[in-house]
Design a protein around this motif. Structure first.
Motif, short mmCIF file in Angstrom:
data_model
loop_
_atom_site.label_atom_id
_atom_site.label_comp_id
_atom_site.label_asym_id
_atom_site.label_seq_id
_atom_site.Cartn_x
_atom_site.Cartn_y
_atom_site.Cartn_z
N UNK A 21 19.12 -50.32 9.03
CA UNK A 21 19.23 -49.02 9.68
C UNK A 21 20.65 -48.75 10.17
N UNK A 22 21.32 -49.79 10.66
CA UNK A 22 22.69 -49.58 11.13
C UNK A 22 23.61 -49.20 9.97
N UNK A 23 23.34 -49.74 8.78
CA UNK A 23 24.18 -49.41 7.63
C UNK A 23 23.88 -48.01 7.09
N UNK A 75 16.28 -56.70 3.76
CA UNK A 75 16.82 -55.42 4.23
C UNK A 75 15.77 -54.82 5.17
N UNK A 76 16.09 -54.76 6.44
CA UNK A 76 15.09 -54.44 7.47
C UNK A 76 15.44 -53.14 8.18
N UNK A 77 14.45 -52.26 8.27
CA UNK A 77 14.64 -50.92 8.81
C UNK A 77 13.74 -50.64 10.00
N UNK A 78 14.11 -49.63 10.77
CA UNK A 78 13.23 -49.10 11.81
C UNK A 78 12.33 -48.05 11.16
N UNK A 79 11.03 -48.26 11.24
CA UNK A 79 10.11 -47.33 10.58
C UNK A 79 9.95 -46.03 11.36
N UNK A 80 9.86 -46.14 12.67
CA UNK A 80 9.71 -44.95 13.49
C UNK A 80 10.18 -45.26 14.90
N UNK A 81 10.32 -44.21 15.68
CA UNK A 81 10.75 -44.41 17.06
C UNK A 81 9.57 -44.74 17.98
N UNK A 82 8.37 -44.70 17.47
CA UNK A 82 7.19 -44.94 18.30
C UNK A 82 6.85 -46.42 18.38
N UNK A 83 7.78 -47.20 18.92
CA UNK A 83 7.55 -48.62 19.07
C UNK A 83 6.73 -48.88 20.33
N UNK A 84 6.26 -50.08 20.48
CA UNK A 84 5.48 -50.43 21.68
C UNK A 84 6.33 -50.26 22.93
N UNK A 85 7.64 -50.28 22.80
CA UNK A 85 8.52 -50.13 23.96
C UNK A 85 8.40 -48.74 24.58
N UNK A 365 10.86 -37.95 6.57
CA UNK A 365 11.86 -38.02 7.62
C UNK A 365 11.77 -39.31 8.42
N UNK A 366 11.84 -40.46 7.74
CA UNK A 366 11.72 -41.73 8.43
C UNK A 366 12.85 -41.89 9.42
N UNK A 367 12.58 -42.65 10.46
CA UNK A 367 13.51 -42.67 11.58
C UNK A 367 14.36 -43.91 11.65
N UNK A 368 15.47 -43.90 10.95
CA UNK A 368 16.47 -44.92 11.22
C UNK A 368 17.02 -44.61 12.60
N UNK A 369 17.68 -45.56 13.22
CA UNK A 369 18.04 -45.45 14.62
C UNK A 369 19.28 -44.59 14.81
N UNK A 370 19.13 -43.37 15.36
CA UNK A 370 20.29 -42.50 15.54
C UNK A 370 21.24 -43.00 16.60
N UNK A 371 20.83 -43.99 17.38
CA UNK A 371 21.71 -44.52 18.41
C UNK A 371 22.45 -45.74 17.95
N UNK A 372 22.26 -46.14 16.71
CA UNK A 372 22.96 -47.31 16.19
C UNK A 372 24.44 -47.03 16.13
N UNK A 373 25.27 -48.07 16.15
CA UNK A 373 26.71 -47.87 16.06
C UNK A 373 27.06 -47.01 14.83
N UNK A 374 28.06 -46.16 14.98
CA UNK A 374 28.38 -45.25 13.89
C UNK A 374 29.84 -45.36 13.50
N UNK A 375 30.28 -46.53 13.08
CA UNK A 375 31.66 -46.66 12.64
C UNK A 375 31.90 -45.85 11.38
N UNK A 376 33.18 -45.57 11.12
CA UNK A 376 33.51 -44.63 10.06
C UNK A 376 33.71 -45.27 8.70
N UNK A 377 33.81 -46.58 8.65
CA UNK A 377 34.12 -47.20 7.37
C UNK A 377 33.31 -48.45 7.18
N UNK A 378 32.66 -48.55 6.03
CA UNK A 378 31.92 -49.76 5.71
C UNK A 378 32.88 -50.90 5.46
N UNK A 379 32.40 -52.11 5.80
CA UNK A 379 33.23 -53.28 5.52
C UNK A 379 33.36 -53.45 4.02
#
Length: 379
Positions: A21-23, A75-85, A365-379
């Motif tokens: 999700x961060x990528x 390759x692991x993703x966030x499926x939705x924002x409705x987590x148990x948290x 509209x699956x929910x990757x994490x919009x709060x994940x770091x958002x750097x401008x350039x991939x390694x």
């Protein structure tokens, strides 16, 4: 690399757990810095993030990271924002804005790209990607494997131990604000055997005021996390939290003996019942679940040689010229002899996003994490 998918993880294996999700977001923000003509298909479908994300997946498959190739790749993703948290604390991540409109239709295409490589797009209801990573890491360690977690999420640093390293790829543009060099954080010297240059290895304790990974959750519970809206204790920052945990040993002991704290303001804060409740909730929010009943077994993450024809059909459907050519060269397939995937190609009667989502039943509209770091350039 030419292994079967179902390859039992064992001693000496190298398991890469990628916070995909961060990528997704890294790819999106990099695409925003490129010519707009590269960010959409001829029919207007946004594809720029998918293109750069696919390039990164190809890098993991072919090169690994830090000069090390994985035997297993998840390759692991966030499926939705409705987590148990969210059930524990409804305000968890509540302040985050929705993802960009032109990124939303690319989420299912990211999953389709992962599957085109012959990999599982791993995600699960009620759990975040971090919980799945924690569960896989524990299992891989128990079997004697080395684990490399690839992410920029500091919450995952709590998992670092002699068998688990944390790798944060380079992000941003060198010499410009926000740039962050790559870093490999370990706890112990086991990963020196991977032939990683010493100047790229740091001890995770350096980033947590000298405390070991098992104390990270206690520190985070006190300091909170503004990016995730984790409350913590007001006025307690990382240095103060580390000092308190060092002095009292752990969070439970600290809260039980908070009346002994000499500094009046800290003592008043940590003896306030309302603050204590928020700190305990914070610990439940930042502590990762390490025993998820995963739907994709760890042994199913064995890395295989991708099907070049399938990849080319996918990339041609999205009109990715450069990576199509590269895949043809890598896997000995002439792109001219492969037709674009008809279900995904421009002009298909069924919208491409719906097709990609329907492949495994994930909502478009699956929910990757919009709060994940958002750097401008991939390694």
């Amino acid at each position: 690399m030419h292994t079967e998918h179902h390859r039992p993880v064992g001693k000496g294996d190298r398991v890469f757990l990628v916070d995909a999700s961060s990528f997704v977001f890294r790819a999106y923000f990099q695409s925003m810095n490129q010519d707009r003509k590269y960010n959409a298909r001829s029919d207007g479908l946004p594809t720029g993030a998918v293109r750069l994300f696919s390039t990164k997946v190809l890098q993991f498959v072919e090169e690994g990271a830090l000069g090390v190739k994985p035997t297993h790749l998840a390759m692991i993703l966030d499926k939705s924002e409705n987590s148990f948290r969210k059930e524990l604390y409804p305000l968890y991540k509540a302040h985050r804005p929705p993802p960009p409109e032109d990124l939303v239709p690319q989420f299912p295409l990211m999953r389709a790209a992962i599957r085109a490589f012959g990999l599982h797009a791993i995600e699960q209801d009620r759990y975040e990607a971090d919980d799945l990573i924690a569960t896989y890491a524990d299992e891989a360690c128990a079997r004697g494997a080395d684990v490399l977690i690839i992410s920029a999420d500091k919450d995952l640093m709590q998992l670092v131990r002699p068998c688990v390293a944390f790798y944060d790829p380079e992000s941003g543009i060198r010499g410009k604000p926000g740039y962050r060099p790559e870093r490999l954080l370990t706890h112990g010297d086991r990963f020196e055997r991977w032939n990683v240059p010493p100047d790229k290895i740091g001890d995770v304790t350096e980033y947590w005021e000298g405390l070991p990974p098992e104390k990270i959750v206690d520190i985070q519970s006190l300091e909170g996390d503004t990016s995730d809206n984790v409350p913590g204790a007001p006025g307690i920052g990382r240095k103060t939290a580390a000092q308190l945990i060092t002095e009292y040993g752990d969070l439970d002991t600290l809260l039980a003996r908070a009346h002994e704290i000499k500094q009046p303001r800290r003592r008043e804060t940590l003896t306030d019942p309302a603050v204590i409740e928020k700190v305990r909730i914070s610990k439940q929010l930042v502590q990762l679940v390490r025993d998820v009943k995963v739907e994709v077994p760890l042994d199913e993450t064995g890395l295989v040689k991708p099907d070049g024809r399938k990849l080319i059909a996918f990339f041609k459907a999205l009109e990715f010229t450069t990576i199509t050519k590269k895949v043809g060269e890598l896997y000995g397939v002439d792109p001219a002899k492969v037709d674009p995937d008809p279900a995904l190609a421009a002009g298909s009667r069924t919208p491409v996003v719906a097709v990609a989502a329907a492949e495994d039943g994930t909502p478009a509209p699956a929910a990757a994490d919009p709060g994940a770091p958002t750097p401008q350039l991939l390694a």
